[in-house]
Design an enzyme around this catalytic site. Structure first.
Site, PDB file in Angstrom:
ATOM      1  CB  VAL A 109       4.252   1.456   6.963  1.00  0.00           C
ATOM      2  CG1 VAL A 109       3.416   1.065   8.277  1.00  0.00           C
ATOM      3  CG2 VAL A 109       5.702   1.230   7.474  1.00  0.00           C
ATOM      4  CB  CYS A 110      -0.169   0.870   6.440  1.00  0.00           C
ATOM      5  SG  CYS A 110      -2.026   1.049   6.663  1.00  0.00           S
ATOM      6  CB  THR A 111      -2.076   3.361   2.627  1.00  0.00           C
ATOM      7  OG1 THR A 111      -1.857   4.152   3.907  1.00  0.00           O
ATOM      8  CG2 THR A 111      -3.500   2.705   3.196  1.00  0.00           C
TER       9      THR A 111
END
Length: 323
Positions: A109-111
């Site tokens: 997720v994301c970074t």
């Protein structure tokens, strides 16, 4: 052989983003309440087995130490401000690589993509992350083919998603893959969310989220492109309008926009075309003409190259605002 449960291991670390974790776990938990069979067994784990201090300042209790987790069907690494330190944590990276080796699928997720990249799980693969960190991921891990545009990307058994709530879109896609579209639809309705943004939908719109260039000349040209996408937007024509040479304009765009003028024009034309496809009933031939494409077929090819889907299919996935 039928599984009794599908084990989802969500991996956290200090300064993880709480929403990255909660979107994933809440969607899977709701799928269980709505009859997922086999059920999802959710495990939140970290290296120490102790509490995770989230970016918000709240603490979240881990259920297990990563080295105690023997099996994972789905591995999901959370994002957050601590992603750089997490990617430097040799034990965390080692455990992610170990669990991924036997997992049905691995995601971030994301970074959290930074951690997957550090574990060499994204080498040679197309991947995304939060648009704000895409350039950093590309610089740090040149073997990863970073695409900052989509909400999420699937490349084989590995999936990466954009910022924060994009994790919900990815989780809905997993639920649909495991249990069919109907259960995914009910989960989306239960969470009062759109069902379901396709992974190739852009993370942000240039009309709302993209910062205007600071440099006056680049800003002048960019504003002209947005206002007149059907005009002659060749580099010589844009340079003449800005009162600089074509070479100087290219240098300014590279320095202040991170892309060439031609690349920027193509991107903006496609984003305008996507907006028109999503919000109007104009025929695709008219959209192509308004956005500077020679024909509907030229638009279709360019649209598919950038977004991974035809403009017709993209239009079918959109929910129109009531007039």
């Amino acid at each position: 052989m039928r599984m009794d449960s599908h084990r989802v291991v969500v991996i956290g670390y200090d300064d993880a983003e709480l929403v990255d974790i909660a979107c994933v776990t809440s969607a899977f938990a709701l799928a269980n309440r709505l009859g997922a069979d086999p059920r999802y067994q959710l495990v939140f784990a970290n290296v120490s087995g102790g509490p995770v201090r989230c970016e918000t300042g709240l603490s979240l209790a881990a259920q297990a130490r990563l080295d105690e987790v023997r099996r994972a069907d789905t591995v999901i690494v959370s994002g957050g401000g601590g992603h750089r330190a997490a990617a430097r944590d040799a034990e965390l990276v080692r455990q992610v690589r170990r669990l991924a080796a036997d997992a049905h699928r691995v995601a971030s997720v994301c970074t959290g993509a930074t951690v997957l990249a550090a574990a060499r799980l994204l080498d040679g693969k197309r991947a995304t992350t939060h648009w704000l960190y895409a350039a950093e991921l590309e610089r740090s891990f040149p073997r990863v083919r970073v695409d900052p545009a989509p909400i999420f990307v699937r490349d084989g058994a590995v999936a990466t998603s954009g910022g924060v709530t994009a994790s919900l879109d990815l989780t809905l896609a997993f639920i649909e893959e495991d249990h069919g579209a109907e259960l995914a639809r009910w989960v989306a309705m239960g969470m009062v969310t759109y069902l379901q943004r396709p992974g190739n939908q852009a993370q942000m719109s240039m009309f709302t989220s993209a910062r205007r260039p600071d440099h006056a000349t680049v800003r002048l040209v960019t504003d002209h492109v947005v206002a007149h996408p059907d005009a002659d937007l060749s580099v010589p024509a844009l340079a003449a309008r800005a009162g600089v040479s074509a070479r100087q304009l290219t240098r300014l765009f590279r320095e202040h926009a991170g892309e060439t003028p031609a690349s920027a024009v193509r991107r903006m034309r496609l984003e305008i075309a996507a907006r028109l496809a999503a919000t109007t009933d104009l025929p695709l031939s008219q959209i192509a003409h308004r956005c500077g494409f020679r024909s509907a077929e030229t638009l279709r090819q360019a649209f598919a190259d950038r977004f991974g889907v035809s403009p017709r299919r993209f239009r079918q996935t959109q929910v129109r605002s009531p007039s």
